[in-house]
Write a protein that holds these residues in place. Structure first.
Motif, PDB file in Angstrom:
ATOM      1  N   ASN A  89       0.860  -1.215  -0.051  1.00 19.00           N
ATOM      2  CA  ASN A  89      -0.058  -0.013  -0.060  1.00 19.00           C
ATOM      3  C   ASN A  89       0.972   1.276  -0.058  1.00 19.00           C
ATOM      4  O   ASN A  89       1.642   1.342   0.882  1.00 19.00           O
ATOM      5  CB  ASN A  89      -0.806   0.213   1.461  1.00 19.00           C
ATOM      6  CG  ASN A  89      -2.106  -0.742   1.199  1.00 19.00           C
ATOM      7  OD1 ASN A  89      -2.164  -1.837   0.506  1.00 19.00           O
ATOM      8  ND2 ASN A  89      -2.813  -0.888   2.142  1.00 19.00           N
ATOM      9  N   VAL A  90       0.811   1.709  -1.019  1.00 18.34           N
ATOM     10  CA  VAL A  90       1.465   3.295  -1.081  1.00 18.34           C
ATOM     11  C   VAL A  90       0.458   4.538  -1.232  1.00 18.34           C
ATOM     12  O   VAL A  90      -0.347   4.195  -2.439  1.00 18.34           O
ATOM     13  CB  VAL A  90       2.505   3.295  -2.238  1.00 18.34           C
ATOM     14  CG1 VAL A  90       3.218   4.717  -2.265  1.00 18.34           C
ATOM     15  CG2 VAL A  90       3.533   2.158  -2.237  1.00 18.34           C
ATOM     16  N   GLY A  91       0.277   5.096  -0.326  1.00 20.61           N
ATOM     17  CA  GLY A  91      -0.974   6.181  -0.268  1.00 20.61           C
ATOM     18  C   GLY A  91      -2.015   5.312  -0.184  1.00 20.61           C
ATOM     19  O   GLY A  91      -2.270   4.397   0.611  1.00 20.61           O
ATOM     20  N   GLU A  92      -3.027   5.822  -1.119  1.00 19.29           N
ATOM     21  CA  GLU A  92      -4.364   5.169  -1.236  1.00 19.29           C
ATOM     22  C   GLU A  92      -4.429   4.140  -2.282  1.00 19.29           C
ATOM     23  O   GLU A  92      -5.420   3.517  -2.335  1.00 19.29           O
ATOM     24  CB  GLU A  92      -5.417   6.172  -1.548  1.00 19.29           C
ATOM     25  CG  GLU A  92      -5.375   7.324  -0.530  1.00 19.29           C
ATOM     26  CD  GLU A  92      -6.701   8.135  -1.135  1.00 19.29           C
ATOM     27  OE1 GLU A  92      -7.142   8.372  -2.107  1.00 19.29           O
ATOM     28  OE2 GLU A  92      -6.861   9.575  -0.098  1.00 19.29           O
ATOM     29  N   ASN A  93      -3.332   3.640  -2.804  1.00 15.12           N
ATOM     30  CA  ASN A  93      -3.423   2.393  -3.795  1.00 15.12           C
ATOM     31  C   ASN A  93      -2.279   1.244  -3.352  1.00 15.12           C
ATOM     32  O   ASN A  93      -1.290   1.396  -2.775  1.00 15.12           O
ATOM     33  CB  ASN A  93      -2.757   3.101  -5.058  1.00 15.12           C
ATOM     34  CG  ASN A  93      -3.604   4.197  -5.649  1.00 15.12           C
ATOM     35  OD1 ASN A  93      -4.626   4.012  -5.847  1.00 15.12           O
ATOM     36  ND2 ASN A  93      -3.110   5.441  -5.603  1.00 15.12           N
ATOM     37  N   GLN A 131       7.416   1.697 -10.186  1.00 10.57           N
ATOM     38  CA  GLN A 131       6.357   1.411  -9.126  1.00 10.57           C
ATOM     39  C   GLN A 131       4.890   1.544 -10.091  1.00 10.57           C
ATOM     40  O   GLN A 131       4.941   2.637 -10.992  1.00 10.57           O
ATOM     41  CB  GLN A 131       6.151   2.303  -8.118  1.00 10.57           C
ATOM     42  CG  GLN A 131       7.137   1.917  -7.098  1.00 10.57           C
ATOM     43  CD  GLN A 131       6.949   2.691  -5.840  1.00 10.57           C
ATOM     44  OE1 GLN A 131       6.996   3.940  -5.686  1.00 10.57           O
ATOM     45  NE2 GLN A 131       7.194   1.934  -4.595  1.00 10.57           N
ATOM     46  N   THR A 132       4.215   0.588 -10.091  1.00 12.86           N
ATOM     47  CA  THR A 132       2.825   0.543 -10.907  1.00 12.86           C
ATOM     48  C   THR A 132       1.474   0.554  -9.901  1.00 12.86           C
ATOM     49  O   THR A 132       1.795  -0.646  -9.248  1.00 12.86           O
ATOM     50  CB  THR A 132       2.682  -0.334 -12.079  1.00 12.86           C
ATOM     51  OG1 THR A 132       3.821   0.144 -13.031  1.00 12.86           O
ATOM     52  CG2 THR A 132       1.559  -0.181 -12.788  1.00 12.86           C
ATOM     53  N   GLU A 133       0.694   1.241 -10.132  1.00  9.40           N
ATOM     54  CA  GLU A 133      -0.583   0.961  -9.271  1.00  9.40           C
ATOM     55  C   GLU A 133      -1.355  -0.032  -9.865  1.00  9.40           C
ATOM     56  O   GLU A 133      -1.678  -0.207 -10.882  1.00  9.40           O
ATOM     57  CB  GLU A 133      -1.386   2.515  -9.421  1.00  9.40           C
ATOM     58  CG  GLU A 133      -0.928   3.561  -8.625  1.00  9.40           C
ATOM     59  CD  GLU A 133      -1.806   4.765  -8.800  1.00  9.40           C
ATOM     60  OE1 GLU A 133      -2.856   4.719  -9.274  1.00  9.40           O
ATOM     61  OE2 GLU A 133      -1.370   5.916  -8.235  1.00  9.40           O
ATOM     62  N   ASN A 134      -1.927  -0.878  -8.860  1.00 11.95           N
ATOM     63  CA  ASN A 134      -3.096  -1.923  -9.376  1.00 11.95           C
ATOM     64  C   ASN A 134      -3.838  -1.847  -8.068  1.00 11.95           C
ATOM     65  O   ASN A 134      -4.278  -2.509  -7.327  1.00 11.95           O
ATOM     66  CB  ASN A 134      -2.219  -3.283  -9.178  1.00 11.95           C
ATOM     67  CG  ASN A 134      -3.323  -4.384  -9.375  1.00 11.95           C
ATOM     68  OD1 ASN A 134      -4.451  -4.099  -9.868  1.00 11.95           O
ATOM     69  ND2 ASN A 134      -2.918  -5.488  -8.851  1.00 11.95           N
TER      70      ASN A 134
END
Length: 380
Positions: A37-41, A56-59
């Protein structure tokens, strides 16, 4: 190394910024992959072999209910990376750049509700197929085309939710099958057609079936915590044999028969290792347990670093308690003697549930937002 210096092995590097979570690491092509979890994602992170973040890629949105953070570990297959978020978002990324290639939500697509502590499986690659276990109304297990995300097959629903375990691919008597744990049972699914082959009930508190089934020589081992215990089951691929009273109902072309059961090894989610005919793992109450594979005979139940997870390399068990204690133990069935131990520095909040990994002479340990690499290769 067969022993560590006082205070533990040499620290090669330690990196923060991977996010909060319990994902372990996958190592391939000179990169180290994990999630958090990085921030809200929910974010997938790639690091180089010296711990420098490369991309880093959001999922999906982050799972923030207690305990917050990611669960499953990314799966790498050639130049592609596959990751499933705790909320069911499955993505295919370019393993070198992190570029998103395709994505879908398996819970939404197959009519499933999330489970109490969120999805935790690591996705399984079978040739051109990507295997996920959403559970729910439409399917228990699904195979996706790994190039496009399109559905190849969806197994019949058993009417039960999924659980927290990664599935296992096995071949028994010429039949390829997916062995998966749902909330109430072990199920066998044809890897080629998605047909339901068998269902064997295995109940546990809170529906936490979290151990990846262990397949060997026509048999499968399953275990759950909270006193539920372990079973060794023999698989019959034709399903036509005479069933014993303790045997599961054969749904399709296969069946299973219980060989033995044991309450001694009730593994929660720290993993079990099969090595040279013996099973090693942590019991729910904290002792470390060794059982004989063929008979279920208890070889030992002894204290170690307390309840936790483990891996194996070069004759040694590397054990990690959920409270950051690290132990080095000779992998023998005669006893659980801790040769060396140290405490992993805190990387944030929560338990140290990420499984340890040994690769290329280094021991990788994670606590929350921090990943550390230790040099454990023996001096020549």
């Amino acid at each position: 190394m067969k022993e560590w210096p006082e205070g533990g092995p040499e620290l090669a590097w330690s990196t923060k910024g991977i996010g909060e979570g319990f994902s372990s690491v996958a190592i391939a092509g000179g990169l180290i992959y994990t999630g958090g979890n990085v921030g809200e994602n929910t974010v997938v992170t790639a690091l180089d072999m010296e711990g420098n973040i490369q991309w880093q890629t959001e999922n999906d949105k982050a799972w923030t209910n207690s305990p917050a953070g990611t669960r499953g570990t990314p799966t790498v297959d050639g130049n592609r990376l596959f990751d499933q978020s705790p909320l069911g978002e499955v993505v295919c990324l370019d393993a070198k750049s992190g570029e998103r290639i395709w994505g879908l939500n398996v819970l939404e697509q197959f009519g499933a509700n999330n489970i109490t502590w969120a999805l935790a499986e690591s996705l399984l690659v079978d040739g051109n197929h990507l295997i996920s276990c959403p559970g729910g109304e439409k399917a228990s297990v699904v195979a996706l085309d790994k190039a496009t995300g399109q559905t190849v097959w969806a197994s019949p629903s058993t009417g039960e939710q999924t659980s927290y375990a990664t599935p296992t691919l096995a071949e028994c008597q010429g039949m390829r099958m997916i062995l998966a744990m749902n909330a109430k049972a072990l199920i066998g699914i044809s890897a080629d057609s998605g047909d339901l082959l068998f269902r064997h009930e295995h109940l546990t508190e809170y529906d936490v079936n979290a151990l990846k089934p262990i397949y060997h020589d026509g048999h499968v081992f399953i275990s759950s915590g909270y006193g539920s215990g372990s079973e060794l089951l023999k698989i019959s691929a034709d399903g036509g044999h005479q069933r014993a009273p303790c045997e599961a109902w054969s749904v399709g072309r296969a069946g299973v028969q219980r060989v033995w059961e044991s309450k001694e090894l009730d593994n929660h989610h720290g993993g079990v290792i099969l090595l040279d005919g013996y099973l090693y793992g942590s019991g729910f109450r904290g002792d470390w347990i060794c059982l004989e594979w063929e008979s279920g005979k208890l070889m030992y139940a002894e204290p170690g670093v307390d309840k936790g997870s483990l891996t194996y390399a070069d004759g040694m068990l590397y054990t990690l308690s959920e409270n950051r204690k690290v132990g080095l133990v000779e992998a023998v069935p005669t006893g659980h003697a801790v040769k060396s131990q140290f405490e992993l520095p805190s990387g944030g909040q929560g338990k140290s549930w990420a499984h340890p990994v040994v690769c290329g002479g280094r021991l990788y340990l994670r606590h929350s937002d921090q990943l550390s690499a230790y040099n454990v290769r023996a001096e020549p």
